[in-house]
Design an enzyme around this catalytic site. Structure first.
Site, PDB file in Angstrom:
ATOM      1  N   ASP A 157      -6.908   6.615   3.656  1.00 43.44           N
ATOM      2  CA  ASP A 157      -6.746   5.165   3.607  1.00 43.44           C
ATOM      3  C   ASP A 157      -6.571   4.505   4.976  1.00 43.44           C
ATOM      4  OD1 ASP A 157      -6.791   6.005   1.015  1.00 43.44           O
ATOM      5  OD2 ASP A 157      -5.200   4.713   0.307  1.00 43.44           O
ATOM      6  N   GLU A 206       5.242  10.599  -4.472  1.00 44.64           N
ATOM      7  CA  GLU A 206       3.924  10.517  -3.846  1.00 44.64           C
ATOM      8  C   GLU A 206       3.978  10.948  -2.383  1.00 44.64           C
ATOM      9  OE1 GLU A 206       0.431   7.089  -3.269  1.00 44.64           O
ATOM     10  OE2 GLU A 206       2.492   6.509  -3.749  1.00 44.64           O
TER      11      GLU A 206
END
Length: 849
Positions: free
Chosen positions: A581, A819
């Site tokens: 990302d 996460e």
């Protein structure tokens, strides 16, 4: 006679002389005229033929132009259709649905706290909702159904789940603790057999609410061919649902109170607009009821076969919800019984309830725990009972997060003006997060497969088969799979469309490599090699797609497509297709970029293709040559080793002199004047302080820089491996007591927002998938005698202890796997539960690489 006749036609001799001249002249004139006529006749056809030829040529030219235009637009049409045309080869999934009865029913709705469905594209679905009457708020607030981070549950997750036959889950929704479980009984029945589910609730504080409302529903997808009906009679006072569906035959669902006191029962039988609107439909029908003692309850009104108060065009209900409000402690068993295939009057075996169910569940738990130890040997390695229980939970949550989806993605290519639907297909896959990412992600799934294959190789092969049936004729697989109305309801619109120019890390090559190394013997059994034979042309096309569409301008270089070169909002334009990302790349995207991680991924893929080709007896030479070329350290260093820092890096048009700055919008006096009028400041924009130049992006030392190490492509005696090991062990760069941070503390973009709205994601936090690869690589280099072996072994031991210790601490503190993890405190960050690749901690504990 003749002569006389001839002379009689003439004149007198004198006249004859004079007439002869005239006759000659006349004859000459006649001859000339005849010749002229002859020439005219000869010219006339030649002129006509020439005109026709010219006309024919024009017609031919026009025809050719029309054909060229038609061909051009036909070719464009062909190019338009390629993005959603399936790969033309034998399907991977050859046994589906009831052809695999042991996996037909399952907890394949990971986005719900507890739900059951079949592996049928048009399955009937069931699920649990619950709420505390005193906490019910506007719009259905307080009703638990889909896994939502906003529900702020203290914890939830599977403690035992084998991926096939049973599961046990604990949910902490204080003051209540709910336990949900199920056991399947496939023997002697059609349509996948029977099952029993149990919901137990107890109050852990004894101080708050004493009652809870449980809702179990049965719903038909809009495509499901079947019907359902609510039933309750004097002979069987417990409520239930009878029905029939194409993939299930006839069935019944019954409810059995095992423990506790029921205060109120009600039901709703109605038409819901879609599976994504079940909770809204339920809440809109809530009513207040009072019993004979005057106690008031919130309940459901019964048969309401209408929509918005109007009679429905389809009077058949597709949604039946049964609510039971009970005093806690309370236990409810729900049985699903298949009644097809039995003659009239024949006794139909019922699934067990009560004590019989408890006994069968305990037997399943014991089998699971023994198999877990056999597979991972954690007790034998000295792990404590608490650590073993934690590892079992991590595996169970990954297996319990496997879902079955059906639908079509939305895709787009440069040849399609607007997004178009992919073909409809099923997908059997694990999900990264039940709350935030309850759908299939391509690069996550390769990491999931490392652990799933260690537990059950056939489940993993089935998952791979489903994913590669999504390969299109170009050799592309959409990176995010949003299939079905429920999955679509969880995704922001901007992320729905998948573009076929964009890749995603081909992590299934990691899974395949593990299958070819750690599970080689198992592959030769039970027809698994036949699965690899079917897979081969698809994975070959997938590799070719990467090796052509993502190729850079210089031989041996690659770049992730899809970066936005025109954005002024982002500090560093994201590379979503890389999976990393907002990890810093070249500041100004161009087609000349060289992305180090992608080169390493394709080198790994070439090596795996070579091994797979050898195993299957295919031509392997070109893959060995490609792998050798891409892993050659001399070429790698020339293209990706920054000479000044001696660190591996991307290369591109770059400057570090970038920052976000809010543009001036109005004079300070005007701003003050508008202060009380809720004036919205303009969004911050990127400002470049110097012209970018083509250079190595070595100011962004981090995960990308590690890829030659992570994928084990550096020579074991390389001096640059030595430097890389020392750099990653430096606390001022990547080393922490909790794992390797994603970006060096010395990087200009360390923990910097990419826009004023986007917090740092891959710019400092610790990610377990990359740390797993780092530990695996260190373990690999530590076994090879040479100058780096001792250092690799030392760092491996420290890194493994740091990772396992922190993940376990955070699990004990919060009840979840996360996460990512904070690089300064180790605290879990991002979404939870994230029992996708974070669950590879089990492999770290078992040291199974």
């Amino acid at each position: 006679m003749a002569r006389n006749t001839g002379s009689s036609s003439g004149s007198t001799p004198a006249a004859s002389s004079s007439g002869s001249s005239a006759a000659a002249a006349a004859a000459a004139a006649a001859a000339a005229a005849a010749a002229s006529n002859a020439k005219q006749k000869q010219r006339s056809p030649r002129f006509s033929l020439s005109s026709n030829l010219i006309l024919d040529k024009w017609k031919t030219m026009i025809g050719c132009v029309c054909l060229a235009i038609a061909s051009y637009f036909g070719y464009l049409g062909y190019l338009e259709t390629r993005v959603n045309t399936p790969f033309d080869h034998q399907k991977m999934v050859v046994h589906a649905g009831l052809e695999q009865p042991d996996r037909y029913w399952g907890s394949y709705r990971p986005l719900t706290y507890f739900g059951m469905k079949t592996r049928d594209p048009h399955s009937l679905v069931m699920g649990l909702m619950w709420y505390t009457p005193s906490n019910l708020g506007p719009g259905g607030q307080g009703i638990r159904h889909w896994c939502e981070q906003g529900d702020k549950l203290d914890s939830y997750g599977w403690t035992h789940h084998d991926g096939r036959s049973f599961g046990v889950q604990e949910i902490q929704d204080l003051p209540f603790e709910l336990k949900t479980s199920f056991v399947k009984y496939p023997e002697g029945k059609q349509y996948g057999g029977d099952w029993t589910a149990r919901i137990s609730v107890r109050n852990t504080t004894r101080a708050w609410d004493k009652s809870i409302s449980l809702i179990w529903y049965v719903a038909l997808d809009e495509r499901t061919n079947g019907h359902i009906k609510y039933v309750s009679d004097d002979k069987s006072p417990e409520p239930g649902v009878y029905g029939e569906a194409q993939g299930l035959g006839e069935f019944q669902v019954r409810f059995h109170a095992v423990k506790g006191k029921i205060l109120h029962k009600s039901y709703l039988s109605t038409v819901a607009p879609s599976l994504a609107k079940l909770k809204d439909t339920l809440f809109s029908h809530f009513r207040a009821f009072a019993d004979k003692r005057g106690n008031r309850f919130i309940g459901l009104p019964g048969e309401i076969v209408s929509q918005n108060g109007l009679p429905s065009s389809n009077p058949e209900p597709n949604f039946i919800a049964i609510q039971i409000t009970a005093e806690v402690d309370f236990t409810l068993d729900i049985t699903y019984q298949s009644t097809s295939g039995f003659s009239l009057g024949e006794s139909i075996p019922k699934p067990p309830t009560g004590r019989a169910y408890q006994d069968s569940l305990q037997a399943k738990i014991a089998q699971f725990e023994q198999r877990f130890e056999d597979r991972f040997q954690l007790k034998q390695k000295g792990h404590s009972p608490e650590e073993v229980r934690f590892a079992r939970n991590a595996l169970s949550n990954l297996l319990g997060g496997i879902g079955y989806f059906y639908g079509s993605s939305r895709v787009q290519s440069v040849y399609t003006k607007n997004p178009v639907p992919y073909w409809k297909a099923p997908l059997y896959t694990a999900v990264p997060s039940r709350s935030f990412f309850p759908r299939g992600f391509l690069w996550d799934e390769g990491f999931h497969g490392l652990l799933i294959s260690a537990w059950d190789i056939d489940i993993e092969l089935d998952i791979i088969c489903h994913w590669f049936d999504l390969l299109n004729v170009e050799g592309w697989i959409p990176r995010e799979q949003i299939l079905g109305v429920e999955a679509l309801a969880k995704v922001p619109e901007e992320f729905v469309t998948q573009r076929n120019s964009n890749a995603n890390p081909p992590t299934f090559f990691l899974t395949l490599k593990k299958l070819l190394t750690s599970h080689r013997a198992e592959l030769s059994q039970n027809g698994r090699l036949a699965t690899l034979e079917r897979l081969y042309p698809r994975v070959q096309a997938w590799f070719n797609w990467f090796n052509t569409t993502q190729r850079g301008e210089v031989l041996g270089t690659y770049l992730w497509r899809g970066r936005n070169a025109t954005t002024t909002r982002e500090l560093n334009p994201k590379s979503l297709s890389s999976g990393l990302d907002d990890y810093p790349r070249a500041s100004h995207p161009t087609d000349k970029e060289r992305h180090l991680d992608l080169r390493c991924w394709i080198a790994l893929a070439a090596g795996v293709m070579a091994e797979l080709s050898t195993l299957l007896g295919k031509d392997d030479a070109k893959y060995y040559e490609t792998a050798s070329y891409l892993t050659d350290n001399v070429r790698l260093n020339r293209l990706h080793l920054a000479p000044y820092s001696e660190q591996y890096a991307d290369w591109g048009l770059h400057t570090d002199q970038v920052k976000l700055k809010r543009p001036p919008s109005m004079a300070p006096q005007q701003q003050q004047r508008h202060h009380h009028q809720h004036y919205q400041l303009p969004e911050m924009q990127r400002v470049t302080g110097e012209l970018p130049t083509y250079q190595f992006v070595d100011s962004a030392f981090g995960y990308v820089s590690l890829f030659p190490l992570l994928l084990e492509q550096l020579d074991h005696d390389s001096p640059y491996l030595t430097k890389l090991l020392n750099d990653l062990r430096d606390p001022e760069q990547l080393w922490t007591n909790y794992g390797l941070r994603s970006l060096s503390k010395r990087s200009p973009l360390y923990m910097q927002r990419n826009t004023e709205h986007d917090p740092p994601y891959w710019r400092g936090p610790i990610w377990i998938n990359i740390n797993y690869l780092a530990a695996k690589a260190l373990h690999h280099y530590g076994k090879i005698d040479g100058p780096n072996a001792a250092l690799a072994r030392q760092i491996y031991a420290e890194l493994r202890d740091n990772l396992v210790g922190n993940i376990l601490r955070q699990y004990k503190r919060s009840g979840y796997l996360w996460e990512q993890y904070d690089d300064t405190s180790g605290e879990g960050k991002g979404c939870n539960p994230f029992t996708g690749w974070t669950a590879t901690v089990v492999l770290l504990m078992a040291e199974q690489f």
